[in-house]
Design an enzyme around this catalytic site. Sequence first.
Site, PDB file in Angstrom:
ATOM      1  N   TYR A 101      56.971 -15.344  42.303  1.00  0.00           N
ATOM      2  CA  TYR A 101      56.095 -16.230  41.816  1.00  0.00           C
ATOM      3  C   TYR A 101      55.073 -15.848  40.933  1.00  0.00           C
ATOM      4  CZ  TYR A 101      52.078 -19.615  42.564  1.00  0.00           C
ATOM      5  OH  TYR A 101      51.113 -20.261  42.401  1.00  0.00           O
ATOM      6  N   GLU A 189      51.909 -21.994  35.912  1.00  0.00           N
ATOM      7  CA  GLU A 189      52.458 -21.517  37.026  1.00  0.00           C
ATOM      8  C   GLU A 189      54.121 -21.497  36.956  1.00  0.00           C
ATOM      9  OE1 GLU A 189      51.838 -22.823  41.623  1.00  0.00           O
ATOM     10  OE2 GLU A 189      53.261 -23.951  41.005  1.00  0.00           O
TER      11      GLU A 189
END
Length: 389
Positions: A101, A189
């Site tokens: 992530y 993101e």
Amino acid sequence: MDLLEYQGKQLFSRHGLAVSPGRVVTSVEEAVAAAAEVGYPVVVKAQVLIGGRGKAGGVKLADDESRVREHAGSILGMDIRGHTVRKLWIEHASDIASEYYASVLLDRQAKQPLAMFSTEGGVDIEEVAEKTPEKLVRHHVDALAGLSREEAVKIATDGGADSDVIDGVADALMALYEVWMQEDATLAEINPLIVTPGREVRALDAKVSLDGNALYRHPDNQGLSDAENEDPIERRAKEQGVQYVALDGDIGILGNGAGLVMSTLDVVAQAGGKPANFLDAGGGSDAAKIKQAVELILSNVRVRAVLFNIFGGITRCDEVAKGLIAAFEELKAAGGDGWDPIPFVVRLDGTNDAQGRELLRQAALPNVHPAATMNEAAEKVVTLAKEQG
Ligand code: GDP
Ligand code: MN
């Protein structure tokens, strides 16, 4: 302004962040053609402005044409938590060794960009942050200096990235920071940022929000707002140059000046009501502009009552009254004999307020209620809205 995955990936690849080849399509036939172009296996992905598409059944792998037909057919038109799927992204499928992530956003409290990284990608990152915060590296970046390679390597190392991909992850973090900074994003993101069995690092998903107020600096990005996903009233307001933000209540709000409109939203909320919108008619609004604003507010079918809160300065209250009267004339003409307008509560204060109130009194508009103060206006409009329900 939120971007769809495929649009975010376009920005990623502009800044050298690796993504898989893909095509955006709107029909099953196009999906089949796109799959042949990008090469099997492919992944068929719903393009909607909401996360968790995988869990909702909006992301499916397909090995052959019949599977692409099946998945494209079932995902197109699917409803994912209130978002109807109208576009698909057909991407060449990746083999996955690890799911990481990475994100960059603005930490408003610290007044600094914040880069985050975790090797626990693919899943709900909020859960990682809550249950195992030690697995989420948070690193504030000096906005003037930018993110250096040393910092990026440290973030990857601290996060526990496999040693052979530290450089690849650092490259991805630097590219992501560049996207965030240079494109004037508020959020960039990647979840998941994958490592392939060949040890390549690649963005498999993209969530990017751009700062709408900085769009003028990015002519290339101006076409990105997804007309279908945008609130149609907000879109019209933008075209008319009116500051309008859709909210989810039932009380239409019009004021002049952003500060006054925000306090109006507050007093309405305090009085137990739910605003349907933010609308700043701006300084120096004339009758034509007010009429246009009334039309915008009323095109939201959920609106049950409207509050006009005008503090006359450059804006003259008599002009506002004229605008309201003109809007009512038009509504009456459109509504015919049985026309039954929803209640308007009007508070006029400041420049030419007496003239404005006199104009309204003479016009004797049906269902228009004067109020002397902001609090009185808020209470009145909340009561009237409830009576309508
Ligand atoms: P989200 O659910 O909206 O976040 O959509 P994602 O794009 O993140 O996809 C959800 C999940 O589908 C990912 O976490 C992956 O596990 C899986 N997925 C997506 N693309 C691929 C792919 O190319 N190959 C494989 N094997 N899995 C994929
Ligand atoms: Mn994802």
